[in-house]
Write an enzyme that holds these catalytic residues in place. Structure first.
Site, short mmCIF file in Angstrom:
data_model
loop_
_atom_site.label_atom_id
_atom_site.label_comp_id
_atom_site.label_asym_id
_atom_site.label_seq_id
_atom_site.Cartn_x
_atom_site.Cartn_y
_atom_site.Cartn_z
N GLU A 1 0.84 -1.22 -0.03
CA GLU A 1 -0.03 -0.13 0.00
C GLU A 1 0.90 1.25 -0.13
OE1 GLU A 1 -2.79 -0.47 3.41
OE2 GLU A 1 -3.46 -2.39 2.38
N ASP B 1 -12.27 -10.09 -1.55
CA ASP B 1 -13.58 -10.32 -0.95
C ASP B 1 -14.47 -9.48 -1.61
OD1 ASP B 1 -12.63 -7.83 0.38
OD2 ASP B 1 -12.08 -9.06 2.15
N HIS C 1 -10.47 -6.12 -2.54
CA HIS C 1 -11.40 -5.83 -1.59
C HIS C 1 -12.58 -4.93 -2.24
CE1 HIS C 1 -8.95 -7.36 1.62
NE2 HIS C 1 -7.95 -6.52 1.28
N GLU D 1 -6.19 -10.50 -2.05
CA GLU D 1 -6.99 -10.12 -0.83
C GLU D 1 -8.42 -10.25 -1.23
OE1 GLU D 1 -5.52 -7.18 1.65
OE2 GLU D 1 -3.33 -7.66 1.38
N ASN E 1 2.19 -4.67 -3.46
CA ASN E 1 0.54 -4.96 -3.34
C ASN E 1 -0.04 -3.72 -2.86
OD1 ASN E 1 -1.27 -7.12 -3.07
ND2 ASN E 1 -0.97 -7.03 -0.62
O1 G2I Z 1 -7.58 -4.23 6.16
C1 G2I Z 1 -7.64 -5.40 5.37
C2 G2I Z 1 -6.36 -5.74 4.73
C3 G2I Z 1 -6.00 -4.62 3.80
N1 G2I Z 1 -4.69 -4.92 2.95
C4 G2I Z 1 -3.56 -5.17 4.09
C5 G2I Z 1 -4.13 -6.39 4.97
O2 G2I Z 1 -3.18 -7.04 5.77
C6 G2I Z 1 -5.24 -6.14 5.72
O3 G2I Z 1 -5.87 -7.08 6.40
C7 G2I Z 1 -6.25 -6.90 7.90
C8 G2I Z 1 -6.50 -8.11 8.46
O4 G2I Z 1 -7.48 -8.94 7.81
C9 G2I Z 1 -7.21 -7.57 9.66
O5 G2I Z 1 -7.30 -8.79 10.72
O6 G2I Z 1 -5.49 -6.05 8.48
C10 G2I Z 1 -6.09 -5.28 9.56
C11 G2I Z 1 -5.22 -4.22 10.15
O7 G2I Z 1 -5.17 -3.35 9.52
C12 G2I Z 1 -6.35 -6.61 10.62
O8 G2I Z 1 -7.26 -6.26 11.70
C13 G2I Z 1 -6.54 -6.21 12.80
C14 G2I Z 1 -7.27 -5.40 13.70
O9 G2I Z 1 -7.29 -4.10 13.46
C15 G2I Z 1 -6.61 -5.75 15.07
O10 G2I Z 1 -7.39 -4.91 16.07
C16 G2I Z 1 -6.52 -6.94 15.58
O11 G2I Z 1 -5.89 -7.16 16.76
O12 G2I Z 1 -6.53 -7.69 13.35
C17 G2I Z 1 -5.61 -7.81 14.56
C18 G2I Z 1 -5.76 -9.29 14.88
O13 G2I Z 1 -7.00 -9.82 14.64
#
Ligand code: G2I
Length: 463
Positions: free
Chosen positions: A172, A279, A249, A277, A213
């Site tokens: 990003e 969805d 996304h 990614e 990415n």
């Molecule tokens: O935001 C969606 C994706 C966008 N592109 C990069 C990816 O790395 C990103 O993935 C998401 C995860 O799927 C989420 O699971 O990234 C988020 C963070 O920006 C992740 O969220 C985080 C929560 O914000 C936290 O509170 C939590 O502790 O997930 C953590 C683990 O569950």
């Protein structure tokens, strides 16, 4: 509005209800002998990873390490040929305190992938988000920051050398208008951090495919133009760059019309392209019509990848709605993945299989197990249904029948199967005593359900 089936019914409305019930019974038994032809989502179809492999593609999913057991582990391990740790390899996860590393979840996912013959997509080394607070709150000179980044990349990539097939090295880096994102890296190191990160990653694992990415770069536009120009210039300078990741996304019904063209133009630069990614989110509640549109959207994305030889594959960002980031971030949205919260495959699952050359009407199996759904009796607001699972030229040792109720029907009771319903999705698994369906034999289970308005016969999928 008052329903005719609430209190205070007059004889006239009662007779209407009775007539409706009779109509429902008659109409439904007439069509009810409809047989859901194989392929069933899991039983008759090859796993998605086999279909993808036959097309020369990888199909991946983001996963959460702690969930890789039971049904979640079964699906992750059998349907997908690549795993991306959803969070476990991010800097904030692996080095929460400076110099103190926690590789446990990342190691677990890598071991699971190895045990299941899967690739790992490493995600991610340089990002503006999910960095440890010691890093973001520290005061660093540019030289110190550069050294920290080099050490981070070297440590993590070396640890998984030979075990991670592809790395999302830089994640990003762009704003929507195609300018560079202002963040820790760009603000302190300038745009050269990108070339440096790629170079350090290559040194640590010369065989891993190195990607940049980003999101909102799926179609042709200002942001994807910037990414295109960056990749072109990195290639011209001899910087190691092997691939471009399009996160994807997406919003229901909004697959960019230029997706395939965009994949192709990156491929023409001499790099691989992966959808990293995917969805497709929708406003809740999910309806049959929305799930049908979602299936078309998933199919379009997979088809675009299949159409371009340098598209390496597609990864979904979580395969089940119970493991998706969408509801946490987009209030009122969800149902974005190919399986529902109870692991029942949604129409999107079948659409992916079709885009990968399976499912649908392609090769009818010589032997198959099929499920037929029948309304046995109906009354003004309820009905009794039966599903028969029959095998001919095949056999089952366990089964699960799933379907979607598009008209508000709800299961209230079931026998000879364990049935659950989540929203519109119904899933019925065999009882302890009737999992076996021999070749030439059949098993039935029954249920009561409520209905109102209409009671169309669903397509039953067998898994
Ligand atoms: O935001 C969606 C994706 C966008 N592109 C990069 C990816 O790395 C990103 O993935 C998401 C995860 O799927 C989420 O699971 O990234 C988020 C963070 O920006 C992740 O969220 C985080 C929560 O914000 C936290 O509170 C939590 O502790 O997930 C953590 C683990 O569950």
């Amino acid at each position: 509005m008052t329903s005719p089936r609430t209190t205070g019914r007059t004889p006239a409305t009662r007779s209407l209800a009775t007539r409706l019930a009779a109509l429902a019974t008659g109409a439904l038994t007439a069509v009810a002998l409809f047989t859901a032809a194989a392929p069933a989502a899991h039983a008759a179809d090859a796993p998605l990873r086999d279909l993808a492999a036959a097309k020369g593609k990888v199909i991946g999913t983001a996963v959460t390490g702690s969930r890789l057991t039971g049904t979640y582990g079964d699906i992750a391990g059998t349907q997908f040929s690549s795993l991306t740790p959803g969070n476990a390899m991010k800097w904030g996860s692996v080095e929460p305190t400076q110099g103190t590393f926690n590789w446990s979840e990342a190691d677990q996912i890598v071991a699971f992938a190895r045990a299941h013959g899967q690739q790992v997509r490493g995600h991610t080394l340089v990002w503006h988000s999910q960095n440890p607070s010691w890093l973001t709150n520290g005061t660093w000179t540019a030289a110190q920051l550069s050294t920290l980044l080099q050490n981070h990349i070297t440590t993590e990539v070396s640890r998984y050398r030979g075990q991670v097939a592809s790395w999302d090295v830089v994640n990003e880096p762009f704003n929507e208008d195609g300018t560079y994102r202002s963040d820790l890296w760009y603000d302190n190191l300038g745009p050269s951090y990108i070339a440096q990160a790629l170079t350090w990653a290559r040194a640590a694992d010369p065989d891993a495919k190195l990607y940049i990415n980003d999101y909102n770069v799926e179609g042709v536009g200002a942001k994807s133009d910037a990414l295109y120009n960056l990749v072109k210039s990195l290639k011209a300078q001899g910087v190691p760059i092997d691939g471009v990741g399009l996160q994807a996304h997406l919003i229901l019904g909004q697959v960019p019309a230029t997706l395939q063209q965009n994949i192709q133009r990156f491929a023409d630069l001499g790099v691989d392209v992966s959808v990293t990614e995917l969805d497709v989110r929708m406003q809740l509640p999910a309806t049959a019509a929305k799930l049908t549109q979602q299936a078309a959207d998933y199919k379009a994305v997979f088809a675009a990848c299949v159409a371009v030889s340098r598209c390496a594959g597609v990864t979904v960002w979580g395969f089940t709605d119970s493991d998706s980031w969408i509801p946490d971030v987009f209030s009122g949205y969800g149902a974005a993945t190919p399986y529902d919260e109870n692991y029942a495959p949604k129409p999107a699952y079948g659409a992916i299989a079709e885009a990968l050359g399976g499912g649908g009407t392609t090769t009818p199996p010589t032997g198959a197990c099929t499920a037929s759904y029948e309304v046995v009796s109906a009354w003004n607001n309820g009905f009794t249904g039966q599903v028969r699972i029959s095998c001919s030229g095949a056999a089952l040792s366990s089964w699960k029948a799933t379907w979607t109720y598009g008209a508000g029907q709800r299961i209230t009771q079931a026998w000879n199967a364990a049935c659950t319903q989540s929203g519109t999705a119904v899933s019925c698994a065999n009882a302890g005593y009737n999992g076996t369906v021999p070749d030439g034999g059949s098993v039935t289970f029954g249920f009561n359900a409520s209905w109102s308005g209409s009671n169309p016969v669903p397509v039953v999928t067998l898994g």
